[in-house]
Write a protein that holds these residues in place. Sequence first.
Motif, PDB file in Angstrom:
ATOM      1  N   THR A 187      22.158 112.639  90.088  1.00 38.34           N
ATOM      2  CA  THR A 187      20.928 112.246  90.788  1.00 38.34           C
ATOM      3  C   THR A 187      19.914 113.387  90.813  1.00 38.34           C
ATOM      4  N   ASP A 188      20.395 114.628  90.898  1.00 40.70           N
ATOM      5  CA  ASP A 188      19.486 115.777  90.883  1.00 40.70           C
ATOM      6  C   ASP A 188      18.785 115.901  89.532  1.00 40.70           C
ATOM      7  N   VAL A 189      19.539 115.704  88.462  1.00 42.94           N
ATOM      8  CA  VAL A 189      18.959 115.782  87.125  1.00 42.94           C
ATOM      9  C   VAL A 189      17.959 114.643  86.924  1.00 42.94           C
ATOM     10  N   LEU A 190      18.324 113.443  87.352  1.00 48.27           N
ATOM     11  CA  LEU A 190      17.443 112.287  87.233  1.00 48.27           C
ATOM     12  C   LEU A 190      16.156 112.516  88.009  1.00 48.27           C
ATOM     13  N   ARG A 191      16.266 113.002  89.230  1.00 44.79           N
ATOM     14  CA  ARG A 191      15.098 113.244  90.073  1.00 44.79           C
ATOM     15  C   ARG A 191      14.200 114.323  89.477  1.00 44.79           C
ATOM     16  N   THR A 192      14.787 115.373  88.913  1.00 43.80           N
ATOM     17  CA  THR A 192      14.002 116.467  88.348  1.00 43.80           C
ATOM     18  C   THR A 192      13.225 116.019  87.113  1.00 43.80           C
ATOM     19  N   VAL A 193      13.906 115.380  86.176  1.00 42.93           N
ATOM     20  CA  VAL A 193      13.247 114.962  84.939  1.00 42.93           C
ATOM     21  C   VAL A 193      12.214 113.882  85.223  1.00 42.93           C
ATOM     22  N   PHE A 194      12.568 112.915  86.058  1.00 41.22           N
ATOM     23  CA  PHE A 194      11.653 111.831  86.402  1.00 41.22           C
ATOM     24  C   PHE A 194      10.448 112.366  87.165  1.00 41.22           C
ATOM     25  N   GLY A 195      10.682 113.285  88.080  1.00 35.74           N
ATOM     26  CA  GLY A 195       9.597 113.866  88.868  1.00 35.74           C
ATOM     27  C   GLY A 195       8.620 114.666  88.027  1.00 35.74           C
ATOM     28  N   GLN A 196       9.132 115.417  87.048  1.00 34.48           N
ATOM     29  CA  GLN A 196       8.242 116.185  86.182  1.00 34.48           C
ATOM     30  C   GLN A 196       7.366 115.260  85.345  1.00 34.48           C
ATOM     31  N   GLY A 197       7.946 114.192  84.849  1.00 40.05           N
ATOM     32  CA  GLY A 197       7.160 113.241  84.058  1.00 40.05           C
ATOM     33  C   GLY A 197       6.111 112.536  84.887  1.00 40.05           C
ATOM     34  N   LEU A 198       6.483 112.126  86.082  1.00 42.06           N
ATOM     35  CA  LEU A 198       5.536 111.403  86.935  1.00 42.06           C
ATOM     36  C   LEU A 198       4.425 112.297  87.454  1.00 42.06           C
ATOM     37  N   CYS A 250       9.130 107.632  81.436  1.00 44.93           N
ATOM     38  CA  CYS A 250       9.769 108.769  82.098  1.00 44.93           C
ATOM     39  C   CYS A 250      11.236 108.484  82.409  1.00 44.93           C
ATOM     40  N   TRP A 251      11.546 107.241  82.649  1.00 44.62           N
ATOM     41  CA  TRP A 251      12.904 106.879  83.046  1.00 44.62           C
ATOM     42  C   TRP A 251      13.888 107.005  81.887  1.00 44.62           C
ATOM     43  N   VAL A 252      13.450 106.652  80.668  1.00 36.31           N
ATOM     44  CA  VAL A 252      14.359 106.681  79.521  1.00 36.31           C
ATOM     45  C   VAL A 252      14.897 108.092  79.258  1.00 36.31           C
ATOM     46  N   PRO A 253      14.062 109.129  79.130  1.00 32.95           N
ATOM     47  CA  PRO A 253      14.639 110.463  78.918  1.00 32.95           C
ATOM     48  C   PRO A 253      15.402 110.986  80.128  1.00 32.95           C
ATOM     49  N   ALA A 254      14.979 110.585  81.325  1.00 33.02           N
ATOM     50  CA  ALA A 254      15.703 111.028  82.514  1.00 33.02           C
ATOM     51  C   ALA A 254      17.104 110.429  82.526  1.00 33.02           C
ATOM     52  N   ARG A 255      17.201 109.173  82.188  1.00 28.42           N
ATOM     53  CA  ARG A 255      18.508 108.507  82.131  1.00 28.42           C
ATOM     54  C   ARG A 255      19.372 109.118  81.036  1.00 28.42           C
ATOM     55  N   ARG A 256      18.762 109.427  79.889  1.00 26.52           N
ATOM     56  CA  ARG A 256      19.501 110.047  78.793  1.00 26.52           C
ATOM     57  C   ARG A 256      20.009 111.429  79.194  1.00 26.52           C
ATOM     58  N   ALA A 257      19.214 112.166  79.961  1.00 30.12           N
ATOM     59  CA  ALA A 257      19.623 113.509  80.390  1.00 30.12           C
ATOM     60  C   ALA A 257      20.834 113.455  81.318  1.00 30.12           C
TER      61      ALA A 257
END
Length: 87
Positions: free
Chosen positions: A8-19, A68-75
Amino acid sequence: MALGAQRTDVLRTVFGQGLSIVAIGVGVGLVAAFAAARLVRNFLSGRATDPLTYGVVSCCSFSCLFACWVPARRATRVDPLVALRYE
């Protein structure tokens, strides 16, 4: 994740940077559109600042949520050992 981060931390970080990039882009775009509309107001037939148009364009930026969700989910699905071996 190799250093102890949860999925969840990785998802939040990647998604947050994109948004955050999307939010800055939409904000700058709307300000530029309002400024350009004021400059060309005399050449337009109708209202230069149509709220429906600005609202629809701003809502279309929701497609960026998916982008933003696709790369976050992949990460979150990357195995940490594979990532460490790659580097």
